[in-house]
Design a protein around this motif. Structure first.
Motif, mmCIF file in Angstrom:
data_model
loop_
_atom_site.group_PDB
_atom_site.id
_atom_site.type_symbol
_atom_site.label_atom_id
_atom_site.label_comp_id
_atom_site.label_asym_id
_atom_site.label_seq_id
_atom_site.Cartn_x
_atom_site.Cartn_y
_atom_site.Cartn_z
ATOM 1 N N CYS A 1119 0.848 -1.188 0.000
ATOM 2 C CA CYS A 1119 0.000 0.000 0.000
ATOM 3 C C CYS A 1119 0.883 1.238 0.000
ATOM 4 O O CYS A 1119 1.785 1.363 0.824
ATOM 5 N N CYS A 1122 0.180 3.300 3.596
ATOM 6 C CA CYS A 1122 0.686 2.873 4.896
ATOM 7 C C CYS A 1122 1.911 1.975 4.772
ATOM 8 O O CYS A 1122 2.466 1.555 5.767
ATOM 9 N N HIS A 1184 -4.616 0.273 0.224
ATOM 10 C CA HIS A 1184 -5.707 -0.407 0.906
ATOM 11 C C HIS A 1184 -6.971 0.380 0.634
ATOM 12 O O HIS A 1184 -6.944 1.610 0.605
ATOM 13 N N CYS A 1187 -7.389 2.682 3.502
ATOM 14 C CA CYS A 1187 -6.458 3.812 3.475
ATOM 15 C C CYS A 1187 -6.935 4.836 2.458
ATOM 16 O O CYS A 1187 -6.920 6.046 2.693
HETATM 17 ZN ZN LIG Z 1 -2.703 1.016 3.503
#
Ligand SMILES: [Zn+2]
Ligand SMILES: [Zn+2]
Ligand SMILES: [Zn+2]
Ligand SMILES: [Zn+2]
Ligand SMILES: [Zn+2]
Ligand SMILES: [Zn+2]
Ligand SMILES: [Zn+2]
Length: 1756
Positions: A1119, A1122, A1184, A1187
């Motif tokens: 991702c 993150c 994600h 996210c």
């Molecule tokens: Zn993420």
């Protein structure tokens, strides 16, 4: 206005007039009449009101009004003009005119009058001045085509100068206008060629008509017509006439009109447009009251802030006669085109003095009333003047005199008139004054130069106590006037632009009279806007400064031209010099100041006390500067040495001459030193312009010259002491107050340091600037060359940058082209950027660090650049002064400054401080300047020694002076000693090289002197002095060191680049962000193959039960938000890919098809014209889902807050779900969820034959159809179909995805649906999955095209981001049905399948010609999965179905191609029997013919047919291969990873197809034959083939952007004849070309706004909605700018694909260099379009430049 409508005369009444009227009889009657005028007037009185007084023409310019206009036009011609023609010619007009033209002997003048926007050409080598222009026709047939020329677009008015021998130094005639035997001698009288009676008739009829027209246009009674024109029956209808002004805006007028005459917005816009164009327009028709009422409303509404709009209520007959007057003038203009004799006659009539004597001819009357007329009237009579008087050489002269006589009055009228100059008669000055012979004549006979200047000065009456202009006290009205009188300076420029080659006494007298007037003008400017240093408080208000500088800037060329004139005649020069000096001495001179005496270094001078920092000082000193200029001319022309007795040189007081220029230069120094901070920006701006290239020639440069003049006439010590005193530095150098000064406060120390630096710099300039011809012994060319060398010493520059850095002369020439190639080499540009000039290394030795035109910033950049190159070349880093050119005799004594005691004392002091640096009272810059001065002195001495014959004494002996020990109070020893001690000072490392250079120079000079003393016969070796030899040795050593350093550097660089490569590999995604890089990666093979691309040697199959793939175990992604790693799983946390969905017409084969109605559009079948598709792109960045959601919410929140603070747009539209990718800022509007790969096929399941599968599927669809129908209301009478074993209609499959993944599946589906159909999101809509499949199919198709066009291999050449995008998009599409209601997908499948396998129940299925087969394949394959889940028998696999579907669709496509291949061309010879393929093709074709009989033509050549099939089906197969590759993750075969032979076989085998595709049909003959029959029997097939619609042929060619002409002016020419489609025949102001379809549009204009989705938008935006589904690529022709627009709020400009010879674009067409198409850049734009990258380019442009966001793109 309906009432007015019915009042009209019924047209039939006029029609009967037509029939009974005979123009011939009328003319005959006139011929016999005693009073012709009376007869003609009576005729006009009867007919004019009847034809032209018919009430309002309805606004809006609809079809009705244009018919009305035509009728009016016709009636005018038949009833009014035809009798005139009969009268004039005495025979049938068309015959008569043709005869006239045939007999005419035209003058060689072209005289073509320019339309707005038409291209004009001027030759930069041959034109007498830049106003001499050619029309395109003439230019193309002239010699100048091969010269250096400039191209501009005309602002309208003005005419082609072809044929005017005075306008061109060479080649005045083009092909067409070259004088021939038929051409009349320009002196001969053209009326002699006409029959005498015709001349007489012409004279009388022209007199009457012209008088009539003049009377009416200048008529000022609203209710009465001139005598003799009273109508037989007077109606009582009136017009309310609205006039144009330049005060009220469009919006104000529109708003007012809506109120006043209660019309619609549209009508109001139309009224306003006409008022703006023609200058007036009737807005109401009716009785007096009715009109008066409208008038009062308009006046009331517009009088609030300004003068009200002008409105008049006029009697309809007055208006009618005025209309006809205009038509009559146009008629005169047309008739005289046929015969020069008639033209001459009209000229006579026009200039005939009237009964009132002076200035009373008809032309005079027109001109004197010019400012009272409305725009339309002015335009028409100006045109007539150009067609008549200016085309007749004899009358041009007479007219010119008349024009000059009335000049003052015309100008005064113009100053108060509020129309732009282009609509004023005064604008004709350019046509007259630019003809040198006319200008000269007017100057001598009408004292034109004096008249112009006097008129100018008269209009600027506001002065201060000293008689100087005082602009800061101007009222708004005076400021307006000032703005308008500036055009007079333009006129003066025209008069002076060509220097006389011969003078006579009269010319001298008049020129000097003009000069007197000019000196008076300069006197008013002398000392304008004085400033006083502000101490304590900051100034409260910025004082006005712009007006004074505007004036100075406008006069710059005039001042230079006056000097040029003086230069050509010695007597004029001497007289001018005297006059200038005497005006100067009459000026307010510095007086009353307290006298003081100064002493420095043992010298004393008397002067007076004056401090720039305390007293008034002004930057405007034009008289001193003119005198400086003339003084240089005295030197250049050697008048000074030849006639010294005639010059008032003795009267000059040098200290007075230098005083004011010196103050001005000190002011600049003090501003630099920060002493004037409290005076604000006004002063900063003035100082900036004082040095700026636009002003400096007649400001800064001349001040330096004036100091040189003064210094050359004074004792150098005295000069320097005055300089020191004005710099307020005497105390520092005169005694030992330096001790005290050190203790002074820090600010003062710093100020003084800067002042010392500035003063030293000034001295360097005074002794060193010798590149003005007349000061130094140089040619003008060398001056330009030196400028260029110094510009290029800063860095390599583009042509336009250089042009900007050089001053232009009055002809807009810089002289750049004459020298540039000798000093610089040109580097061509690539696909981006521009061409650059680099200084050739041999010229670096001319570099002068203290070049007077460098700003401080330029200087330090140049210093750095020069030191760097010297270091790279292994040379020392000293930047010694270059050898200066010798001074002219008049300035020769300047060199003594270098060796005078005061300067030596200053040098000694600075060096002394450098030896003991302590405190703040010293800077390195000071030292550097002193070293430079020492260097200049040494060079001077060396040169003098070299040039001396040996025995005569060289008076310049600097070396001996610097060896002398310093004088009291300095006890430090000689300058030389100081230098020697500085040589090794550690704190002066930077200057070490320079000091060594100086010391070597000193020793060389000593050697030279010794030699010339001992053996005076030994000549000093030229150039290569001993100094040079020492340097050579030194150089070798340095070079060795430098080489070693370079090797070391290279090694380090290599290591770094290695490291970089690793970094790039590891962060690959990061490096694939920008589009630039995207291209790089598509044009080069990728460094690694994307996953699943490792080629296999075994033949791979991507579809069907034998397919390979899906074996990759786990897919791990990271991702970007993150940084966590995550496996892609159906049950895991959802991972998404940022994506951008847009509608696209890139592949469209039919741009005329209107956009589908969003609510009712049925997307299940895609038409093969692909008129609109949905494209999905991605930057490949993975996040994600959670996210991303968090990120997007934050963006939304930020946007809300921002909107509250400041309204306006961002580059992305959050409300529409748009955001920028958090990593690469790529525009996105949705995300695609990543889904796992499909599993490999289950080998245990059997593979049914086509027959079995078809039977089963038929049964299944029948069951589904029955179930759906019975659910939706039930159809009882139908028998329930047989349900196949294990088929469970009610089976509800389990959702294979976690809720997080499902949510994202829905999210993408809905956004694709929303964007694709332009509807509100609705996840229940049955069309949702179809749009997803459609974007999958369309994106694959467009990428297949892209690869094909660029000849890239099908696999392996896509950049990662596209590869990732396609794979997730395809996997996603195959699973998206899980989020839709099951039955919808079933229904879609049933419909799709029935289209392939028609049966009786499928009446609504489209015919085989109306389906895009690839879309059909993708849709059937993707929708089948949902049906397959119902089959619980596990009897067959999905894969078998895919294979059968592929085969079926392929056969359908074969049929489609055969049906649409019209082989009308002649068959190629085929030898022998055809191959098997050809035979089978023929067989199939014959079968089709059997079904369709005569509709298909007979074909004999199987070879050709087969070739067509093979070519036609290839794109389909390639798209299918891509599709199945991504669907099933099957590695591609090796042959498809490279471009080359063997593609076809590899492709077929990859798709599990026989390489002879016809075998598909052959082998399944029994199954397919009935299908083919049914396809063919669809009524649509026959209809289409018989011409019931455009049939799409295969392969579909890729769309290209339209072809553009190689020469840009062709485009300009096309656009100039383009008229706005809405406002009858008007020229479009911003013609804009659609690059996609080639339409020309009238952009950025009220007239062509259209309503799109409830909002008025400009023509471009409206066009994008029909041509590009909201996206457009345009070329703005007048601006030479590419325009991208997307939707209504987004757009950006993009560099055009046209370059000049210097590799630069010319956005805005400002430079006018010829432009040529750069094919690579155009292809780049095209590729951007093909890649669907336009929206992204706009996004990036708007992010980078916020001002783009604020532009109202929708109004373009
Ligand atoms: Zn993420
Ligand atoms: Zn022409
Ligand atoms: Zn011509
Ligand atoms: Zn030329
Ligand atoms: Zn990104
Ligand atoms: Zn278009
Ligand atoms: Zn228009």
């Amino acid at each position: 206005m309906a009432a007015a409508e019915s009042d009209r005369d019924p047209p039939s009444a006029l029609c009967s007039e037509f029939l009974n009227f005979s123009a011939r009889d009328t003319a005959t009657r006139w011929l016999e009449a005693a009073d012709l005028k009376h007869e003609v007037y009576r005729h006009l009185a009867v007919y004019v009101p009847r034809i032209l007084c018919l009430g309002p023409t309805p606004g809006g310019g609809g079809a009705g009004s244009s018919r009305e206009e035509q009728r009016e036009e016709l009636a005018c011609q038949l009833l009014l003009l035809a009798p005139l023609e009969w009268f004039l010619l005495g025979e049938e007009p068309s015959t008569g005119l043709a005869l006239l033209q045939e007999k005419n002997q035209p003058s060689p003048l072209c005289g073509h009058v320019f339309k707005v926007g038409e291209p004009t050409y001027s030759c930069r080598e041959c034109a007498a001045d830049p106003t001499c222009v050619l029309c395109m026709q003439c230019f193309l047939g002239s010699v100048h085509r091969e010269h250096r020329y400039r191209m501009t677009t005309s602002g309208g008015g003005g005419f082609c100068d072809c044929g005017d021998a005075e306008a061109w130094n060479k080649g005045p005639y083009c092909h067409n206008h070259t004088p021939t035997a038929n051409t009349r001698d320009s002196e001969a009288d053209p009326t002699a060629l006409l029959p005498a009676d015709m001349v007489a008739r012409g004279y009388s009829i022209f007199s009457i008509i012209l008088k009539y027209a003049v009377d009416l246009l200048t008529w000022d009674q609203e209710d009465q017509v001139p005598a003799g024109l009273e109508p037989p029956e007077r109606g009582d209808t009136y017009y309310c006439m609205l006039f144009n002004d330049e005060v009220h805006t469009y919006e104000q007028v529109i708003y007012t009109l809506q109120k006043a005459v209660s019309c619609s917005q549209k009508e109001a816009v139309s009224f306003a447009t006409t008022v703006d164009r023609d200058g007036r327009k009737s807005v109401r028709f009716g009785d007096f009251q009715f009109c008066e009422q409208a008038k009062s409303v308009i006046v009331r509404n517009t009088s609030r802030q300004s003068k009200p709009l002008r409105v008049e209520v006029m009697h309809s007959s007055v208006v009618a006669h005025q209309c006809f007057a205009l038509k009559a003038l146009s008629w005169l203009g047309q008739v005289i085109q046929y015969s020069d004799g008639l033209r001459r006659t009209l000229c006579q009539v026009g200039l005939q003095t009237g009964p009132e004597g002076e200035n009373s001819s008809l032309v005079d009357q027109l001109m004197l009333n010019d400012s009272k007329m409305w725009k339309g009237a002015r335009n028409i009579y100006h045109q007539l003047l150009m067609n008549s008087l200016l085309m007749d050489l004899k009358y041009k002269k007479i007219f010119a005199i008349q024009f000059a006589k009335t000049y003052e009055r015309l100008q005064s009228d113009f100053v108060t008139d509020d129309h732009d100059r282009e609509f004023s008669i005064t604008d004709l000055s350019v046509q007259i004054f630019t003809v040198p012979s006319l200008a000269r004549m007017l100057m001598v006979e009408e004292n034109l130069m004096k008249t112009i200047i006097r008129t100018f000065v008269d209009h600027l009456r506001h002065r201060d106590l000293h008689g100087r202009f005082q602009f800061d006290r101007y009222t708004a009205q005076q400021a307006f006037k000032f703005g308008r009188v500036q055009s007079l300076i333009g006129d003066l420029k025209y008069v002076l632009i060509s220097r006389p080659s011969q003078w006579n006494d009269q010319l001298r007298v008049k020129f000097l009279e003009g000069l007197d007037a000019f000196l008076e003008l300069l006197k008013c400017m002398q000392g304008m806007d004085p400033v006083v240093r502000q101490v304590g408080q900051h100034i409260e208000m910025e004082p006005e400064w712009e007006a004074a500088f505007t004036l100075q800037m406008k006069l710059t060329h005039i001042i230079t031209m006056i000097q040029d004139w003086c230069c050509t005649d010695e007597r004029v020069l001497i007289e001018a010099y005297r006059k200038c000096l005497s005006v100067l001495s009459s000026c307010h001179l510095p007086e009353g100041e307290q006298p003081i005496s100064l002493s420095v270094a043992g010298h004393t001078v008397e002067t007076f006390r004056y401090q720039v920092s305390q007293d008034k000082v002004s930057i405007h000193l034009p008289l001193y500067r003119l005198l400086a200029g003339l003084h240089v001319l005295l030197s250049r022309t050697e008048v000074a040495s030849r006639f010294p007795e005639q010059l008032p040189l003795g009267e000059l007081s040098p200290p007075l001459l230098i005083e004011l220029p010196l103050r001005c230069l000190v002011l600049c120094a003090q501003v630099h030193a920060g002493m004037w901070r409290r005076n604000g920006f006004s002063l900063i701006n003035q100082i900036y312009y004082y040095h700026n290239v636009k002003c400096r020639v007649e400001m800064f440069d001349k001040d330096i010259i004036m100091l040189q003049v003064g210094a050359s006439m004074m004792d150098p010590n005295h000069f320097l002491m005055i300089v020191l005193s004005r710099f307020e530095l005497v105390h520092i150098f005169s005694s030992d107050c330096r001790k005290r000064y050190r203790e002074a406060n820090k600010d003062v120390v710093q100020q003084n340091n800067t002042l010392i630096e500035e003063m030293l710099h000034l001295i360097i300039m005074v002794v060193g600037e010798r590149y003005v011809s007349g000061v130094g012994q140089v040619e003008p060319l060398e001056e330009v060359r030196r400028e260029i060398i110094h510009q290029l010493s800063i860095r390599a520059m583009a042509h336009s940058e250089l042009v900007k850095a050089l001053p232009e002369n009055g002809n807009k020439e810089t002289g750049l082209e004459r020298v540039i190639d000798s000093v610089a080499s040109f580097k061509k540009p690539g696909v981006t950027g521009r061409g650059l000039y680099e200084l050739r290394p041999e010229w670096t030795k001319h570099f002068n660090l203290y070049f007077h035109h460098y700003s401080r910033a330029d200087q330090s950049k140049a210093e750095e650049a020069q030191r760097k190159t010297r270091r790279q070349n292994g040379e020392d880093t000293a930047l010694p002064p270059p050898r200066p050119p010798p001074l002219c005799p008049l300035f020769a004594s300047l060199v003594n400054l270098l060796q005078c005691d005061v300067l030596l004392a200053v040098e000694g002091a600075v060096l002394h401080w450098a030896v003991e640096p302590s405190g703040g009272g010293w800077t390195e810059s000071m030292l550097q300047r002193v070293l430079h001065l020492v260097g200049v002195a040494l060079l001077e001495e060396q040169q003098q020694l070299e040039n001396s014959s040996g025995d005569d004494d060289v008076t310049f002996n600097y070396t001996s002076k610097i060896t002398r020990p310093g004088e009291a109070p300095s006890t430090s020893g000689s300058v030389l000693a100081l230098l020697e001690s500085l040589q090794n000072a550690p704190h002066l490392e930077v200057h070490k090289d320079m000091i060594s250079w100086i010391l070597k120079m000193v020793s060389n000079i000593k050697t030279m002197r010794e030699r010339s003393c001992s053996t005076s016969t030994v000549a000093v070796s030229q150039g290569q002095g001993p100094e040079e030899m020492v340097r050579d040795k030194d150089k070798a050593e340095r070079k060795r060191k430098a080489d070693m350093a370079r090797l070391r550097r290279e090694k380090i660089m290599a290591q770094m680049s290695e490291m970089q490569k690793h970094f790039i590999n590891e962060n690959k995604e990061l490096f694939q962000q920008s589009l630039e890089e995207l291209e790089a990666s598509t044009s080069a093979p990728p460094e690694r193959s994307p996953p699943g691309l490792e080629p296999m040697c075994v033949s791979q199959v991507c579809v069907g039960p034998r397919r390979v793939g899906g074996a990759e175990p786990r897919q791990l992604v990271t991702c970007i938000l993150c940084q966590e790693e995550q496996e892609v799983r159906g049950h895991g946390r959802a991972m998404v890919l940022a994506a951008f969905v847009q509608r696209s017409t890139v592949l469209s084969k039919n741009r005329r098809r209107s956009l589908p109605d969003p609510e009712r559009h049925d997307p299940v079948f895609m038409h093969p014209d692909l008129s609109m598709g949905v494209h999905t792109a991605s930057c490949g960045h993975i996040m994600h889902a959670t996210c991303w959601q968090r990120y997007f919410e934050a963006v939304q929140l930020k946007e809300q807050r921002r909107q509250q603070r400041l309204r306006g747009h961002t580059s992305y539209d959050v409300e529409n779900g748009e955001f920028l990718c958090p990593l690469c800022e790529c525009l996105s509007n949705t995300v695609i969820p990543l889904l796992p790969q499909t599993r490999p096929p289950d080998p245990s399941v059997s593979h049914p034959s086509l027959e079995a599968w078809l039977k089963l599927t038929n049964q299944q669809t029948a069951v589904l159809r029955y179930t759906h129908r019975s659910q939706s209301g039930g159809v009882a009478e139908e028998a329930e179909p047989v349900v196949p074993e294990g088929f469970r209609v009610d089976f509800a499959p389990q959702n294979p995805f976690s809720s997080s993944v499902s949510e994202m599946v829905t999210a993408f589906s809905v956004s694709a649906y929303k964007v694709g159909l332009k509807v509100n999101p609705n996840e229940q809509d049955p069309r949702v999955p179809v749009v997803v499949w459609s974007t999958c199919a369309y994106t694959i198709q467009s990428i297949e095209r892209l690869l094909m066009d660029e000849q890239k291999p099908l696999f392996g050449s896509l950049p990662c981001r596209q590869d990732d995008c396609l794979s997730s998009l395809t996997r996603f599409s195959s699973a998206c049905w899980t989020s839709a209601p099951v039955t919808t997908t079933h229904t879609h499948f049933v419909r799709l399948f029935t289209a392939l396998h028609p049966d009786a129940s499928a009446a609504d299925a489209p015919c085989v010609l109306d389906m895009d087969m690839f879309h059909l394949l993708v849709y059937t394959v993707l929708s089948y999965s949902s049906v397959h889940t119902l089959d619980q028998s596990r009897w067959s696999s999905v894969d078998s179905a895919h294979l059968h579907l592929l085969h079926l669709v392929t056969v359908a496509h074969l049929v489609q191609i055969l049906l649409t291949s019209t082989t009308e061309e002649v068959c190629m010879d085929q030898d022998g029997a055809g191959s098997q393929e050809e035979e089978l093709t023929c067989q199939l074709y014959d079968r089709l013919r059997k079904h369709l009989s005569s509709v298909l033509p007979e074909v004999t050549s199987g070879w050709q047919l087969y070739r067509r099939v093979k070519v036609g089906i290839l794109p389909f197969l390639r798209s299918a291969a891509l599709f199945f590759h991504y669907l099933n993750s099957t590695a591609p075969p090796a042959d498809l990873l490279v471009a080359g032979p063997g593609q076809w076989e590899a492709l077929c085998s990859y798709l599990s197809l026989p390489s002879n595709l016809l075998q598909l049909h052959q082998s399944q003959h029994t199954q397919l034959e009935p299908l083919i029959q049914r396809w063919c029997c669809h009524p649509g097939v026959r209809r289409s083939l018989q011409g019931g619609g455009a049939v799409v042929q295969f392969p579909r060619e890729s769309n290209r952007l339209i072809d553009l002409p190689e020469d840009y002016s062709v485009l300009i020419n096309q656009a100039s004849s383009f008229t706005c489609p809405r406002s009858g025949g008007d020229k479009a102001r911003a013609p804009t070309l659609c690059l996609v379809c080639g339409s020309l549009l009238c952009s950025q204009s009220y007239c062509c706004q259209t309503e799109v989705e409830g909002e008025d938008v400009g023509a471009c935006t409206a066009h994008t909605f029909t041509c590009g589904a909201g996206l457009g690529l345009f070329l703005r022709v007048r601006e030479s700018q590419v325009l991208f627009v997307a939707g209504k709020t987004k757009g950006c400009f993009y560099p055009p694909p046209y370059l000049d010879d210097y590799g630069e674009t010319d956005q805005g067409l400002k430079r006018g260099n010829p432009l040529h198409l750069c094919a690579e850049r155009y292809r780049k734009i095209e590729r951007l379009w093909h890649q669907h990258g336009i929206a992204e380019v706009i996004g990036h442009a708007q992010e980078a430049n916020q001002t783009l966001v604020a532009i109202d793109w929708q109004h373009l």
